[in-house]
Design a protein around this motif. Sequence first.
Motif, mmCIF file in Angstrom:
data_model
loop_
_atom_site.group_PDB
_atom_site.id
_atom_site.type_symbol
_atom_site.label_atom_id
_atom_site.label_comp_id
_atom_site.label_asym_id
_atom_site.label_seq_id
_atom_site.Cartn_x
_atom_site.Cartn_y
_atom_site.Cartn_z
ATOM 1 N N GLU A 162 65.956 67.258 36.824
ATOM 2 C CA GLU A 162 66.133 68.846 37.334
ATOM 3 C C GLU A 162 66.501 69.469 35.699
ATOM 4 O O GLU A 162 66.053 70.370 35.316
ATOM 5 C CB GLU A 162 67.484 68.643 37.964
ATOM 6 N N LEU A 163 67.846 68.839 34.520
ATOM 7 C CA LEU A 163 67.935 69.425 33.455
ATOM 8 C C LEU A 163 66.614 69.229 32.022
ATOM 9 O O LEU A 163 66.548 70.256 31.847
ATOM 10 C CB LEU A 163 69.313 68.564 32.986
ATOM 11 N N SER A 164 66.275 68.388 32.712
ATOM 12 C CA SER A 164 64.640 67.878 31.677
ATOM 13 C C SER A 164 63.828 69.219 32.516
ATOM 14 O O SER A 164 63.248 70.154 31.188
ATOM 15 C CB SER A 164 63.958 66.379 32.274
ATOM 16 N N HIS A 165 63.604 69.409 33.184
ATOM 17 C CA HIS A 165 63.146 70.762 33.592
ATOM 18 C C HIS A 165 63.410 72.232 32.886
ATOM 19 O O HIS A 165 62.549 72.943 32.691
ATOM 20 C CB HIS A 165 63.089 71.379 35.626
ATOM 21 N N LEU A 166 65.085 72.080 33.052
ATOM 22 C CA LEU A 166 65.185 73.652 32.436
ATOM 23 C C LEU A 166 64.807 73.502 30.614
ATOM 24 O O LEU A 166 64.724 73.928 30.151
ATOM 25 C CB LEU A 166 66.796 73.796 32.873
ATOM 26 N N ASP A 167 65.012 72.462 30.183
ATOM 27 C CA ASP A 167 65.100 71.864 28.815
ATOM 28 C C ASP A 167 63.361 72.224 28.628
ATOM 29 O O ASP A 167 63.213 72.578 26.676
ATOM 30 C CB ASP A 167 65.691 70.715 29.021
ATOM 31 N N ARG A 168 63.224 71.872 29.189
ATOM 32 C CA ARG A 168 61.526 72.148 28.582
ATOM 33 C C ARG A 168 60.451 73.237 29.135
ATOM 34 O O ARG A 168 60.238 74.040 29.331
ATOM 35 C CB ARG A 168 60.316 70.738 29.327
ATOM 36 N N GLY A 169 61.799 74.187 29.325
ATOM 37 C CA GLY A 169 61.079 75.405 29.788
ATOM 38 C C GLY A 169 59.937 75.962 31.387
ATOM 39 O O GLY A 169 59.079 76.292 31.437
ATOM 40 N N HIS A 170 60.611 74.561 32.184
ATOM 41 C CA HIS A 170 58.866 74.077 32.877
ATOM 42 C C HIS A 170 58.717 75.020 33.487
ATOM 43 O O HIS A 170 57.403 75.741 33.941
ATOM 44 C CB HIS A 170 59.018 73.188 33.564
ATOM 45 N N GLN A 171 59.018 76.054 34.723
ATOM 46 C CA GLN A 171 59.727 77.374 35.448
ATOM 47 C C GLN A 171 59.316 78.676 34.886
ATOM 48 O O GLN A 171 58.683 79.329 35.233
ATOM 49 C CB GLN A 171 60.538 77.437 36.293
ATOM 50 N N LEU A 172 59.086 78.553 33.354
ATOM 51 C CA LEU A 172 58.496 79.176 32.477
ATOM 52 C C LEU A 172 57.368 79.375 32.305
ATOM 53 O O LEU A 172 56.135 80.963 31.846
ATOM 54 C CB LEU A 172 59.628 79.060 31.415
ATOM 55 N N ILE A 173 57.043 78.703 32.410
ATOM 56 C CA ILE A 173 55.569 78.520 32.302
ATOM 57 C C ILE A 173 54.375 79.240 32.890
ATOM 58 O O ILE A 173 53.156 79.900 31.838
ATOM 59 C CB ILE A 173 55.091 77.469 32.825
ATOM 60 N N PRO A 174 54.029 79.569 34.249
ATOM 61 C CA PRO A 174 53.953 81.018 34.545
ATOM 62 C C PRO A 174 53.659 82.582 33.556
ATOM 63 O O PRO A 174 52.769 82.722 33.687
ATOM 64 C CB PRO A 174 54.207 81.347 36.108
ATOM 65 N N LEU A 175 54.886 82.963 33.907
ATOM 66 C CA LEU A 175 55.720 83.495 32.702
ATOM 67 C C LEU A 175 54.962 84.374 31.566
ATOM 68 O O LEU A 175 54.654 84.770 30.794
ATOM 69 C CB LEU A 175 57.335 83.893 32.426
ATOM 70 N N LYS A 176 54.861 82.375 30.687
ATOM 71 C CA LYS A 176 54.056 82.559 29.569
ATOM 72 C C LYS A 176 52.745 82.438 29.585
ATOM 73 O O LYS A 176 52.101 83.189 29.032
ATOM 74 C CB LYS A 176 54.977 80.972 28.874
ATOM 75 N N ARG A 177 52.478 82.316 30.592
ATOM 76 C CA ARG A 177 50.766 81.967 31.347
ATOM 77 C C ARG A 177 50.340 84.160 31.184
ATOM 78 O O ARG A 177 49.739 84.490 30.317
ATOM 79 C CB ARG A 177 50.242 81.884 31.672
ATOM 80 N N MET A 178 50.994 84.399 32.052
ATOM 81 C CA MET A 178 50.904 85.834 31.783
ATOM 82 C C MET A 178 51.229 86.939 30.466
ATOM 83 O O MET A 178 50.319 87.923 30.125
ATOM 84 C CB MET A 178 52.523 86.846 32.670
ATOM 85 N N LYS A 179 52.353 85.949 29.604
ATOM 86 C CA LYS A 179 52.196 86.705 28.231
ATOM 87 C C LYS A 179 51.122 86.809 27.290
ATOM 88 O O LYS A 179 50.562 87.456 26.626
ATOM 89 C CB LYS A 179 53.708 86.888 27.619
ATOM 90 N N ILE A 180 50.339 85.595 27.399
ATOM 91 C CA ILE A 180 49.514 85.602 27.265
ATOM 92 C C ILE A 180 48.420 86.266 27.588
ATOM 93 O O ILE A 180 47.028 86.040 26.539
ATOM 94 C CB ILE A 180 49.034 83.635 26.716
#
Length: 309
Positions: A162-180
């Motif tokens: 669970e800490l790894s998901h946080l560390d790697r920003g996995h849940q931020l991917i949709p937000l990053k995709r929006m930015k791109i």
Amino acid sequence: MNYRRFWPYPFIVVLPFVTWGFANEAVAQTDSLPFADPSKMFERMFGEDTEAERAALEKTAVSLDDETKLGKQMVQSALASLKAEQIKVLTEGRDVEYLKSLVATLQPYMRNKNRYKSIQVMVAQSPRIDARSFPGGTLIFFEGLIDAAGNEAALAGIVGHELSHLDRGHQLIPLKRMKIMEKSFSSPDSWDAFMNSQSNMTKMWTRPFRPEDERDADRDGVAWSYAAGYDPRELAKLFQKKASKTSVAEDLPWATFFRSHPNDQERQEAILKQFKQLNQKQRPKEPLFVGRENLINRFSRKQEKEAMK
Ligand SMILES: [Zn+2]
């Protein structure tokens, strides 16, 4: 960010390519066109990220402020749905303190340990076998998972995951995709940038769950718990337990943490293989810790050490 205004785009944009791709399959056997081979197009639209896409995602930063805001909203909606199910969520008590001490044991191994200095831990009073992490640094563990883990070593592997998901920003991917996408809509500087933005958008809808993220999180969970002195084979046993069709495992409420892709067998084998490699590289100084009693008493190895001081 308003996600809703983008919803029709994937269909509008992708459909012509899909039709065109199929039409071409029959007539064209050439690589000169970008998508003469429909399987290549599908891979691009629905498969794992390409190197270029991965690099673009990595380059796209999300501020801690934005992340915290997003995380707060996600936690609130998770708490609301738990409340609707009449599941109580604890923020203090023995279970919370126990998990907090495991988080404190593994947090120093995070690459972004300075970004996630304070991590909130909650325990949902439900037999569901599940755990979730939220942007900004909130973890929710279900009681069922703590019991199913069977010992501290397996639970430490899950906490690390669970800490790894946080560390790697996995849940931020949709937000990053929006930015791109927003960037490339305003100035698509090449065909490739345009296609990248298209596949980014498609994947937001077609691949909300990314098996490659689970594999990465498992790898970190194993490496970190091993480095902290735990036996990662106990985590592998948990997948084995779930996979056994003969036991009561089938009746247990296994949830998202154990979603079947990548499948249990694959995850279990990967963990054991990684354990072998770690063990060959550096043999542990002390026997690896399992901690059955520790989990039963909800008193961690760390808490024990601290009590002895
Ligand atoms: Zn996961």
